[in-house]
Scaffold this motif. Structure first.
Motif, PDB file in Angstrom:
ATOM      1  N   UNK A   1      42.941  31.319  29.427  1.00  0.00           N
ATOM      2  CA  UNK A   1      42.840  30.546  28.183  1.00  0.00           C
ATOM      3  C   UNK A   1      43.855  31.034  27.161  1.00  0.00           C
ATOM      4  N   UNK A   2      44.503  30.111  26.475  1.00  0.00           N
ATOM      5  CA  UNK A   2      45.392  30.459  25.377  1.00  0.00           C
ATOM      6  C   UNK A   2      44.647  30.191  24.066  1.00  0.00           C
ATOM      7  N   UNK A   3      45.360  30.328  22.950  1.00  0.00           N
ATOM      8  CA  UNK A   3      44.686  30.212  21.647  1.00  0.00           C
ATOM      9  C   UNK A   3      43.868  28.935  21.465  1.00  0.00           C
ATOM     10  N   UNK A   4      44.416  27.749  21.777  1.00  0.00           N
ATOM     11  CA  UNK A   4      43.631  26.530  21.515  1.00  0.00           C
ATOM     12  C   UNK A   4      42.330  26.494  22.310  1.00  0.00           C
TER      13      UNK A   4
ATOM     14  N   UNK B   1      38.744  26.424  20.636  1.00  0.00           N
ATOM     15  CA  UNK B   1      37.769  25.387  21.008  1.00  0.00           C
ATOM     16  C   UNK B   1      36.417  26.033  21.309  1.00  0.00           C
ATOM     17  N   UNK B   2      36.461  27.147  22.037  1.00  0.00           N
ATOM     18  CA  UNK B   2      35.224  27.859  22.375  1.00  0.00           C
ATOM     19  C   UNK B   2      34.593  28.450  21.106  1.00  0.00           C
TER      20      UNK B   2
ATOM     21  N   UNK C   1      30.787  27.919  19.830  1.00  0.00           N
ATOM     22  CA  UNK C   1      29.859  29.033  19.587  1.00  0.00           C
ATOM     23  C   UNK C   1      29.352  28.965  18.145  1.00  0.00           C
ATOM     24  N   UNK C   2      30.257  28.616  17.228  1.00  0.00           N
ATOM     25  CA  UNK C   2      29.869  28.503  15.815  1.00  0.00           C
ATOM     26  C   UNK C   2      28.784  27.437  15.642  1.00  0.00           C
TER      27      UNK C   2
ATOM     28  N   UNK D   1      40.164  19.579  22.791  1.00  0.00           N
ATOM     29  CA  UNK D   1      39.424  20.555  23.581  1.00  0.00           C
ATOM     30  C   UNK D   1      40.283  21.499  24.395  1.00  0.00           C
ATOM     31  N   UNK D   2      41.601  21.573  24.094  1.00  0.00           N
ATOM     32  CA  UNK D   2      42.472  22.514  24.802  1.00  0.00           C
ATOM     33  C   UNK D   2      42.999  21.949  26.108  1.00  0.00           C
ATOM     34  N   UNK D   3      43.636  22.831  26.887  1.00  0.00           N
ATOM     35  CA  UNK D   3      44.240  22.439  28.160  1.00  0.00           C
ATOM     36  C   UNK D   3      43.435  23.055  29.299  1.00  0.00           C
TER      37      UNK D   3
END
Ligand SMILES: [Zn+2]
Length: 295
Positions: A2-5, A9-10, A14-15, A233-235
């Protein structure tokens, strides 16, 4: 990985699930996941406390807990997932490293098939720049174990000018510099290629040859590309990346350069080529990503 995005997203997931909830218990299932912690009683100290904030710096997440001088820090490693459960399971999920139970009857499972991820507790220290510790927190504190991690482009408190100045001080290829955590943290291979394509800069141009304003613009462009990725939602570069609700990300279909060898450039139609820069696969349009800066 996983990279930053993807990590952001995670964090958002979680928040949504944990903020305002009380952690009723922290179940640890894997000694490997707590390998950085000498004294496991630190986790018992965190149970029973309310989650005030879910923060992120680079690829690290931490929970700020009510009346606790220590934060719970998480790193997802190569394959870590944080999966929201509406009720705790009778047995831990397969590959579960830890499960956080909450007072609404739900749980958050930290699942890590390749076991590079970990969790640990760490005291919160004041940030040297007196700004909030990262994305998702208003407090000017950062876990001690993350104090050496540079701010990342998604962090609203990054000093972009200072980062551009650091980058301009090296003759290394700009792609290498973007990936080097000493200059700015958290730009990985996918988003480095996308940012360079977006700004029309060749990955092999020496950083020192790029004017300060363009380095500044490059960091901002990397942030824009990564924010666009968070929106969808990222890649999902492999089956292991999912968000807290188990959903894949959809930025792969937006990628203009990364992984696009042989496809026509969306800007000029030239076929995208694959190079190796600094040992990393690098995708570039040989026509419109210039070797010098062209305005
Ligand atoms: Zn092109």
């Amino acid at each position: 990985m996983p990279e930053l995005p993807e990590v952001e997203t995670i964090r958002l997931g979680v928040e949504r699930r944990l903020r305002g909830r009380t952690l009723t218990d922290i179940e640890l299932h894997s000694s490997r996941a707590t390998r950085h912690e000498a004294d496991l009683s630190a986790y018992a100290e965190l149970a029973g406390r309310r989650v005030l904030e879910v923060a992120r710096r680079g690829k690290f997440l931490w929970l700020v807990l009510e009346d606790s001088p220590r934060a719970l820090v998480l790193h997802l490693g190569m394959s870590g997932q944080l999966l929201a459960l509406s009720s705790p399971l009778a047995a831990p999920l397969r590959h579960a490293a830890a499960t956080l139970l909450t007072d609404d009857g739900g749980a958050l499972a930290f699942v890590d098939q390749r076991t590079f991820g970990y969790l640990r507790t760490s005291p919160l220290l004041p940030t040297p720049d007196e700004r909030p510790g990262g994305q998702g927190t208003v407090l000017p504190d950062v876990p001690e174990v993350l104090a050496h991690i540079a701010r990342d482009p998604l962090d609203p408190h990054l000093d972009t000018g200072a980062a551009a100045e650091r980058m301009g001080g090296t003759a290394s290829a700009i792609k290498r510099v973007l990936l080097d955590q000493r200059y700015v943290s958290g730009i990985g291979n996918i988003y480095a290629d996308e940012a360079l394509w977006a700004i029309g800069l060749h990955p092999e141009v020496p950083a020192a040859a790029i004017p300060q304003e363009q380095l500044w613009e490059l960091i901002r462009t990397a942030a824009e590309v990564m924010r666009a990725a968070v929106e969808v939602g990222g890649t999902s570069f492999d089956a292991l990346y999912v968000d807290t609700e188990g959903e894949a990300g959809y930025f792969a279909r937006e990628l203009a350069a990364y992984g696009q060898r042989g496809a026509p450039c969306r800007r000029c139609g030239t076929l995208i080529e694959k190079l190796v820069v600094g040992g990393r696969a690098t995708y570039v349009c040989p026509s419109c990503q210039t070797r010098g800066w062209v305005t």
